[in-house]
Enzyme design. Sequence first.
Site, short mmCIF file in Angstrom:
data_model
loop_
_atom_site.label_atom_id
_atom_site.label_comp_id
_atom_site.label_asym_id
_atom_site.label_seq_id
_atom_site.Cartn_x
_atom_site.Cartn_y
_atom_site.Cartn_z
N LYS A 142 0.84 -1.20 0.00
CA LYS A 142 0.00 0.00 0.00
C LYS A 142 0.88 1.25 0.00
CE LYS A 142 -3.64 2.11 2.82
NZ LYS A 142 -4.55 1.92 3.95
N GLU A 190 10.51 -4.68 4.56
CA GLU A 190 10.58 -6.08 4.12
C GLU A 190 10.27 -6.19 2.63
OE1 GLU A 190 8.96 -4.89 6.71
OE2 GLU A 190 9.07 -6.24 8.44
N HIS A 211 -3.33 -33.73 17.86
CA HIS A 211 -2.14 -34.47 18.28
C HIS A 211 -1.08 -33.54 18.84
CE1 HIS A 211 -3.57 -38.23 16.34
NE2 HIS A 211 -4.28 -37.33 15.69
N LYS A 235 9.49 -0.92 14.81
CA LYS A 235 10.04 -0.52 13.50
C LYS A 235 10.99 0.65 13.68
CE LYS A 235 5.87 -0.95 10.70
NZ LYS A 235 4.98 -0.20 9.83
N GLU A 256 -4.53 -7.20 15.57
CA GLU A 256 -4.05 -5.87 15.20
C GLU A 256 -5.19 -4.85 15.31
OE1 GLU A 256 -0.54 -5.22 12.37
OE2 GLU A 256 -2.25 -4.75 11.10
N GLY A 303 -4.92 -2.09 5.40
CA GLY A 303 -4.06 -3.20 4.98
C GLY A 303 -4.68 -4.57 5.23
N ARG A 304 -5.12 -4.82 6.48
CA ARG A 304 -5.62 -6.16 6.80
C ARG A 304 -7.02 -6.42 6.27
NH1 ARG A 304 -4.66 -2.95 10.96
NH2 ARG A 304 -6.25 -2.37 12.46
C1 G6Q Z 1 -2.49 -3.91 8.18
C2 G6Q Z 1 -1.26 -3.24 8.50
C3 G6Q Z 1 -0.02 -3.94 7.99
C4 G6Q Z 1 0.32 -3.67 6.54
C5 G6Q Z 1 1.76 -4.08 6.29
C6 G6Q Z 1 2.18 -3.89 4.87
O1 G6Q Z 1 -3.58 -3.51 8.46
O2 G6Q Z 1 -1.35 -1.94 8.12
O3 G6Q Z 1 -0.02 -5.32 8.19
O4 G6Q Z 1 -0.56 -4.32 5.69
O5 G6Q Z 1 2.61 -3.39 7.15
O6 G6Q Z 1 2.09 -2.55 4.52
P1 G6Q Z 1 2.24 -2.10 3.02
O7 G6Q Z 1 1.15 -2.71 2.24
O8 G6Q Z 1 2.16 -0.60 3.04
O9 G6Q Z 1 3.57 -2.60 2.55
#
Ligand code: G6Q
Length: 529
Positions: free
Chosen positions: A194, A200, A372, A495, A341, A255-256
């Site tokens: 996003k 990462e 198990h 972070k 989250e 994001g989520r």
């Molecule tokens: C979700 C968070 C988080 C996000 C990641 C990736 O609700 O905001 O998990 O999706 O940090 O972020 P980007 O899509 O910006 O790389």
Amino acid sequence: MLPKIDPTTTKSWAKLSELSAKETSISDLLKNSNRLDQFTFDFSDFHFDFSKNNLSSDVMQSLINLAEECGLKEGIKAMFDGDPINETESRSVQHVALRAREKEEVEKELRKVKSFTEKLHSGDWTGYSGKKITDIVNIGIGGSDLGPKMITYALRPYWKNVTPHFISNVDAAQTVETLEGLNPETTLFIIASKTFTTQETITNALSARSWFLENGGTKETISKHFVAVSTNEPAVTEFGILSENMFEFWEWVGGRFSLWSVIGLSIACAVGFDEFEKLLQGAKEMDDHFRTTETSKNLPIISAMIGIWYNNFKGYNSMAILPYDHRLRYLPSYLQQVDMESNGKYVDRSGNEVNYQTGPIIWGEPGTNGQHAFYQLIHQGTKIIPCEFIGIVNPAHKFSDHHEKLLANFFAQSEALLTGKSRSQVLNEVDDEADEILINSKIFKGNRPSTSILIKELNPFNLGKLIAYYEHRVFTQGLIWNIFSFDQWGVELGKQLSKPILKEIKENREGNHDHSTISLLKKFQSMRK
Ligand code: G6Q
């Protein structure tokens, strides 16, 4: 705007506290002939059974009253109206609009996804040597990984002629492992971010680009092998991806909650656009149910309120998600993010610290594997863990013997949790010499709560409904707890602190930290080859 009501000040909260003092037996509750009418529901291809939960009709009624007193209906309206309910980020929360399909900007991007995936599947989109793309790699993390990955594997029988892969961790072990088996001529990378600034994802994207360039690719042919999904066009262009190869979404998609947007491109690449659309349609059906159904019959609300009863009045602070389906193996980790989250917060919507429990710990594994491993604690541990069992009635494979065994376990586990095993049952089983230690160890107290969800088959439509059910459950609980479910400030501090540490590691010098962190860093440097 969402209402700002401290739930503990409501009449229903006081009533529920009173009711919680009384111990109840689920088996006794089930003797009531109306129990199943009140606590089980059919919803298209779904059957929800909440009857094995430890709450009476009086408790359920008070929970429904609590939802009303906390302004749930107004809250739902505010979300569906697109109000800026993510207040700390001044954003609206409109993943439901991605399913409603009424915005031209959404349709425009979906048309782009359709045309791209069609070209990919027909072989019109080729790699630099003219060969058809055989593998796609989604590079993203958190919301840009967990949802698409969970859905893609859940829809394995629908895969077309392109194999999906997912890279998320900054640990290059995952990148190396994934790239090992791939051919750059026939691989396409989807950089899903996003913000397009996530450490990462950008690190992995740069490594994937180097791998591509070192293995036959050229700068001129990057456009055939890299596309982006983002809200940040300048950063995408700077990375070297043409803006025509960028799929856009908007800040009002969290994001989520973004798998329904173009973040779901990897899903569409794997299963085709038509199936992706069915996923959206399924979620829309659950959205309509959530928005319009009265509280006492509203599935995400009932489920959410039962969770509130356990978390806030019974002291059960975790919940196990137990899908009896290998294809749903990533569901628990996906839900961990959506739930923890969103609702793992101690500051309320007025900025005060709460004095009650909020988000529970969510965890789980598919059945029967978990049986198990950790079910011992669920059956005989000192903690009560409400369980949610998910069973699929008709599998996509033909091994009916396997499936009957799987489902027999699905039914048996919730029955065992409920009924337990009494001392007299144990005595009937053991031989006469059995001592007290053995006898007591074999007793199950039972009275352990669970919900069972049966789904006719695991298709895109039903999966969309299931996931929307969870999203709305999380929303409902956050609303009652008077917290902001759509921000995630709690992920920032770690972070931030990693930035100076990274510099210190690279420059092999000491920074200003607590004694333990300094000592760990020194150890690391001394142990480093
Ligand atoms: C979700 C968070 C988080 C996000 C990641 C990736 O609700 O905001 O998990 O999706 O940090 O972020 P980007 O899509 O910006 O790389």
